[in-house]
Design an enzyme around this catalytic site. Structure first.
Site, PDB file in Angstrom:
ATOM      1  N   GLU A  47      -4.370  -6.436   1.188  1.00  0.00           N
ATOM      2  CA  GLU A  47      -2.983  -6.144   1.566  1.00  0.00           C
ATOM      3  C   GLU A  47      -2.479  -7.299   2.433  1.00  0.00           C
ATOM      4  O   GLU A  47      -3.247  -7.882   3.208  1.00  0.00           O
ATOM      5  CB  GLU A  47      -2.957  -4.841   2.385  1.00  0.00           C
ATOM      6  CG  GLU A  47      -1.634  -4.505   3.053  1.00  0.00           C
ATOM      7  CD  GLU A  47      -1.743  -3.350   4.067  1.00  0.00           C
ATOM      8  OE1 GLU A  47      -2.834  -3.139   4.642  1.00  0.00           O
ATOM      9  OE2 GLU A  47      -0.727  -2.654   4.245  1.00  0.00           O
ATOM     10  N   LYS A 127       4.203  -0.063  -1.343  1.00  0.00           N
ATOM     11  CA  LYS A 127       3.493   0.920  -0.517  1.00  0.00           C
ATOM     12  C   LYS A 127       4.392   2.102  -0.139  1.00  0.00           C
ATOM     13  O   LYS A 127       5.494   1.910   0.401  1.00  0.00           O
ATOM     14  CB  LYS A 127       2.993   0.249   0.755  1.00  0.00           C
ATOM     15  CG  LYS A 127       2.112   1.122   1.654  1.00  0.00           C
ATOM     16  CD  LYS A 127       1.595   0.266   2.795  1.00  0.00           C
ATOM     17  CE  LYS A 127       0.634   1.022   3.690  1.00  0.00           C
ATOM     18  NZ  LYS A 127       0.096   0.126   4.769  1.00  0.00           N
ATOM     19  N   CYS A 172      -3.567   0.376   1.291  1.00  0.00           N
ATOM     20  CA  CYS A 172      -4.045   0.752   2.612  1.00  0.00           C
ATOM     21  C   CYS A 172      -3.922   2.245   2.942  1.00  0.00           C
ATOM     22  O   CYS A 172      -4.682   3.043   2.435  1.00  0.00           O
ATOM     23  CB  CYS A 172      -3.354  -0.112   3.665  1.00  0.00           C
ATOM     24  SG  CYS A 172      -4.324  -0.192   5.175  1.00  0.00           S
TER      25      CYS A 172
HETATM   26  N1  ING Z   1      -3.482   0.437   8.228  1.00  0.00           N
HETATM   27  C1  ING Z   1      -4.150   1.589   8.630  1.00  0.00           C
HETATM   28  C2  ING Z   1      -4.740   2.416   7.492  1.00  0.00           C
HETATM   29  O1  ING Z   1      -4.217   3.406   7.052  1.00  0.00           O
HETATM   30  C3  ING Z   1      -4.328   3.426  10.132  1.00  0.00           C
HETATM   31  C4  ING Z   1      -3.363   2.433   9.586  1.00  0.00           C
HETATM   32  C5  ING Z   1      -5.489   3.027  10.754  1.00  0.00           C
HETATM   33  C6  ING Z   1      -4.063   4.752   9.988  1.00  0.00           C
HETATM   34  C7  ING Z   1      -6.409   3.983  11.251  1.00  0.00           C
HETATM   35  C8  ING Z   1      -4.933   5.729  10.476  1.00  0.00           C
HETATM   36  C9  ING Z   1      -6.116   5.333  11.117  1.00  0.00           C
HETATM   37  O2  ING Z   1      -5.827   2.040   7.106  1.00  0.00           O
HETATM   38  C10 ING Z   1      -2.512   0.279   7.282  1.00  0.00           C
HETATM   39  N2  ING Z   1      -2.051  -0.973   7.118  1.00  0.00           N
HETATM   40  O3  ING Z   1      -2.078   1.224   6.634  1.00  0.00           O
END
Ligand code: ING
Length: 319
Positions: A47, A127, A172
């Protein structure tokens, strides 16, 4: 004749803010050539693979934010990827920040594309599940402003025919939502390509930070098994501008088993020979949707979130 596709997951180490796109593209080209040398017909990049993960900063000036976006794809900086892909005869997946001008309106998405072995863009996904928050939150050690900088995707969860099978893309946070995987599953997806940038620290619940790697693989294994599909998940990893991003790039079989896993937090290629016919072991039996699904009972899943829950989202907790 089994339908197998040798896929490379090209994990990237960190990209610091000052590192220009040209230097990043050089790293991607090294990984693409290595993938070709290892027999891959497809290589998957992370990503937002062209820049540092900029949603970690609050930037009030829109032109400062827009410097992280691509107005054209291929752009001069990324054109070498398309030229090399055609020369080597290898397809690739690339995540990047997309800025689209339509008349005098500007739209901004967290986007992934699939490029075929002739260097043609054959698939695009924007996304849909944007995590984090949309305004500056001073309590956080770093921001996660995807809701501020991107619009939710407007292309749905498409699949396309490529590499001898049915291919889909998620980005992601999407991987944490079973609905996202299931919409692809209901279209018969056999190979899901996912890039991610995941901070190792989860500021909204710091005690859960020890589980960030576990939740990454849990989500990917569940998505693969419950939809009978291969999953290729690729991190941008390592310490970016003082913020640790997890690695754990992996290739997961339709049975939910990790068949290849990255061991470092740097640029690292892992590969696997994915036998797409193995999807049928799952799709034809335990998750034979035609025989076993009961959608007449699932209305709540696609209904708007119940009011009670919307009310309970107290301020300051990441959504
Ligand atoms: N990053 C993270 C993900 O969903 C996140 C945001 C991190 C959400 C940890 C919940 C816990 O992997 C992105 N870019 O979505």
């Amino acid at each position: 004749m089994a339908r197998t596709v040798v896929v490379g997951a090209a994990q990237m180490g960190p990209i610091q803010r000052h590192q220009g796109r040209e230097a990043v593209v050089e790293r991607l080209l090294v990984l693409m050539r290595k993938a070709k040398d290892e027999g891959c017909e497809l290589v998957v990049f992370p990503e937002l693979a062209l820049t540092t993960f900029f949603p970690r900063w609050y930037m009030p000036a829109q032109d400062e934010v827009d410097a992280f976006f691509e107005e054209r794809m291929p752009s001069p900086a990324t054109q070498p990827l398309f030229v090399e892909a055609r020369k080597l005869g290898i397809g690739f997946h690339l995540g990047y920040a997309e800025l689209e001008r339509v008349g005098d309106s500007v739209r901004r998405f967290n986007t992934a594309i699939l490029v075929d072995r002739t260097g043609r863009i054959v698939g695009k996904y924007r996304k849909i599940h944007l995590p984090g928050h949309d305004s500056y939150e001073p309590w956080r050690p770093f921001q996660h402003l995807e809701k501020r900088y991107f619009e939710p995707g407007d292309l749905g969860f498409p699949t396309l025919s490529a590499h001898g099978g049915t291919v889909g893309m998620l980005i992601c946070n999407d991987r944490r939502w079973p609905e996202a995987f299931r919409v692809l599953g209901l279209q018969g997806v056999e190979l899901v390509l996912i890039g991610y940038n995941t901070p190792a620290l989860y500021p909204a619940a710091p005690s859960n930070s020890r589980l960030v790697d576990y939740h990454n693989h849990l989500s990917l294994k569940a998505g693969a098994y419950q939809n009978g599909t291969w999953v290729v998940a690729v991190a941008k990893a390592g310490k970016e501008e003082g913020c640790d991003l997890i690695g754990g790039s992996c290739i997961v079989s339709p049975t939910g088993e990790i068949v290849a896993e990255a061991r470092t937090l740097d640029d690292e290629l892992i590969t696997a020979e994915c036998d797409l016919d193995r999807c049928q072991d799952i799709k034809g039996h335990i998750f034979n949707f035609a025989r076993h699904r009961r959608p007449e009972n699932y209305a709540l899943i696609s209904a708007p979130t119940p009011q009670a829950q919307l009310a309970s989202n107290h301020k300051g907790v990441a959504k």
